[in-house]
Design an enzyme around this catalytic site. Structure first.
Site, PDB file in Angstrom:
ATOM      1  N   LYS A  15       0.812  -1.229   0.000  1.00  0.00           N
ATOM      2  CA  LYS A  15       0.000   0.000   0.000  1.00  0.00           C
ATOM      3  C   LYS A  15       0.839   1.269   0.000  1.00  0.00           C
ATOM      4  CE  LYS A  15       0.427  -2.129   3.960  1.00  0.00           C
ATOM      5  NZ  LYS A  15      -0.152  -2.932   4.999  1.00  0.00           N
ATOM      6  N   ILE A  41     -10.070  -8.739   1.813  1.00  0.00           N
ATOM      7  CA  ILE A  41     -11.409  -8.300   1.380  1.00  0.00           C
ATOM      8  C   ILE A  41     -11.376  -7.804  -0.070  1.00  0.00           C
ATOM      9  CG2 ILE A  41     -13.322  -6.688   1.845  1.00  0.00           C
ATOM     10  CD1 ILE A  41     -12.208  -6.317   4.653  1.00  0.00           C
ATOM     11  N   GLY A  57      -6.671  -6.154   3.376  1.00  0.00           N
ATOM     12  CA  GLY A  57      -6.150  -7.532   3.412  1.00  0.00           C
ATOM     13  C   GLY A  57      -6.851  -8.411   2.388  1.00  0.00           C
ATOM     14  N   GLY A 117      -2.955 -10.321   7.830  1.00  0.00           N
ATOM     15  CA  GLY A 117      -2.596 -11.718   8.061  1.00  0.00           C
ATOM     16  C   GLY A 117      -2.133 -12.381   6.783  1.00  0.00           C
ATOM     17  N   LYS A 174      -4.282   3.674   2.825  1.00  0.00           N
ATOM     18  CA  LYS A 174      -5.362   2.868   2.234  1.00  0.00           C
ATOM     19  C   LYS A 174      -6.555   3.743   1.837  1.00  0.00           C
ATOM     20  CE  LYS A 174      -3.990  -1.301   4.729  1.00  0.00           C
ATOM     21  NZ  LYS A 174      -4.085  -1.988   6.028  1.00  0.00           N
TER      22      LYS A 174
END
Ligand code: HSE
Length: 402
Positions: free
Chosen positions: A99, A130, A128, A296, A199
């Site tokens: 990012k 999504i 992440g 993660g 982000k």
């Protein structure tokens, strides 16, 4: 289809794992196979099942005409920027979770990809695992996006949730987040709001199709929140969340990151732990919400691989991405109106009536141990600031998002 992975850290090793473990699933959908031919890293990985793929010289990858897709999971601006540019100039697509680089040079890399008939893809750079970049770039194209509000940093949401539910200490939960592979190398980027700021700059750019600079995002982190804030917020029926928001605001667009008190009526109220949630408001569609693991190894890697598959499906074709290099002019937050939660220590109790009048306070909440707070009427940020400067007893302020 041969790919290379740059950086064999948390996300990079996850990308190799997803591609290898889900090889059959991916091949069935793609009608082709994706194989990792190289892993670039400065380190050796003795005993790792992929140690034979590790190379130390990027030129080996650049010169190999078989390699068509590069997964850049190095993080940081350099050398990731130079490596990505060199790959795109050779017509190799780049898929990234970085990012920082996307916020700093995204539109230039998108243009270079277009000029060289390949792709610069960055689904994993926000939220992440999504899917959020793809919906903004395709499903939501009929919409004029009026606002995006999200919990965009898994580490801080994990910390805030544990502090609220377990009374946990900030530093020990941060350490836990680092051990789980959620936090940035320098966790200041998480806790001071810079990661969420990058982000929301990326999402805002896709919202307007022009570049929203990260420097234009007003940013506050979570380090000033104290245990008594959690106690008082709970009494008032709120949770504390680090929100990133970008609002078109009737032609006075702004973007910001800060801790907010979020009410039960808001779908982000229930987004806890490492999960992220992103609310996108379209002028025709209304609200849509995107939810999932915000950080993660495997969730983020899965998002990188979704881009790898898209690149493999679009060999020689650039997938449309609405993000130009032209800068979008953003406003500061001074004129934005909202309610504020303002906290004082017990010694200020004698001044309660004057303070309430000054801030047009609506509701006083008392702590069992440590002072009190009230919630102001709706007022502009500038108005709040002006009033706050006239008193010296404020211990904390958190904005409210209903
Ligand atoms: N440090 C980031 C987070 C990783 O906690 O959200 C995912 O971008």
């Amino acid at each position: 289809m041969k790919a290379a992975v740059l950086g064999y850290g948390t996300v990079g090793s996850g990308v190799v794992e997803v591609l290898q473990k889900n090889k059959e699933e991916i091949s069935r959908k793609l009608q082709d196979e994706i194989e990792v031919k190289y892993i670039l890293d400065l380190r050796e990985f003795p005993g790792d099942p992929n140690e034979n793929l590790v190379v130390h010289d990027y030129q080996t990858i650049l010169d190999d005409e078989e390699v068509m897709i590069i997964c850049e999971t190095m993080g940081g601006v350099e050398p990731a920027y130079t490596f990505s540019k060199k790959a795109l100039l050779k017509g190799k697509s780049v898929c990234t979770s970085n990012k920082e680089l996307v916020a700093a040079h995204g539109p230039e890399l998108i243009r270079i990809a277009r000029e060289n008939h390949c792709n610069y893809m960055f689904e994993a750079s926000v939220g992440g695992g999504i899917p959020i970049i793809r919906p903004l770039n395709s499903s939501l194209t009929p919409e004029k996006i009026e606002g995006i509000t999200g919990i965009l940093n898994g580490t801080t949401n994990f910390i805030l949730t544990k502090m609220r539910d377990e009374g946990a200490d900030f530093n020990s939960v941060l350490k836990e987040a680092q051990d789980m592979g959620y936090a940035e190398k320098n966790p200041e980027a998480d806790v001071e709001g810079h990661d969420a700021g990058r982000k929301i700059a990326i999402l805002s750019s896709l919202m307007y199709g022009e570049t929203v600079k990260y420097a234009d995002v007003y940013t506050e982190g979570i380090t000033k929140i104290s245990p008594v804030d959690f106690e008082l917020a709970k009494q008032a029926g709120y949770v504390i969340k680090l929100l990133a928001m970008s609002k078109a605001n009737d032609g006075r667009p702004y973007a910001m990151v800060a801790p907010f008190l979020v009410s039960k009526a808001n779908p982000l109220f229930a987004v806890d732990g490492v999960f992220n949630g992103i609310l996108v408001r379209g002028n025709m569609l209304g609200n849509t919400m995107y939810y999932g693991a915000g950080a993660g190894k495997l969730p983020t890697a899965s998002a990188v691989v979704s881009d790898v598959v898209d690149c493999a499906r679009h060999k020689g074709v650039t997938i449309s991405c609405n993000w130009l290099e032209k800068e979008k002019k953003m406003n500061g937050i001074e004129e934005v109106s909202r309610r504020f939660f303002v906290r004082f220590d017990a010694d200020s109790k004698s001044d309660l009536e004057q303070l309430k009048e000054l801030f047009s306070a609506e509701k006083v909440i008392e702590s069992e141990t440590d002072g009190f707070a009230f919630i102001t009427k709706n007022m502009s940020e500038a108005d709040y600031k002006m009033k706050a400067e006239t008193v010296d007893c404020i211990k904390g302020m958190i904005r409210i998002e209903e």
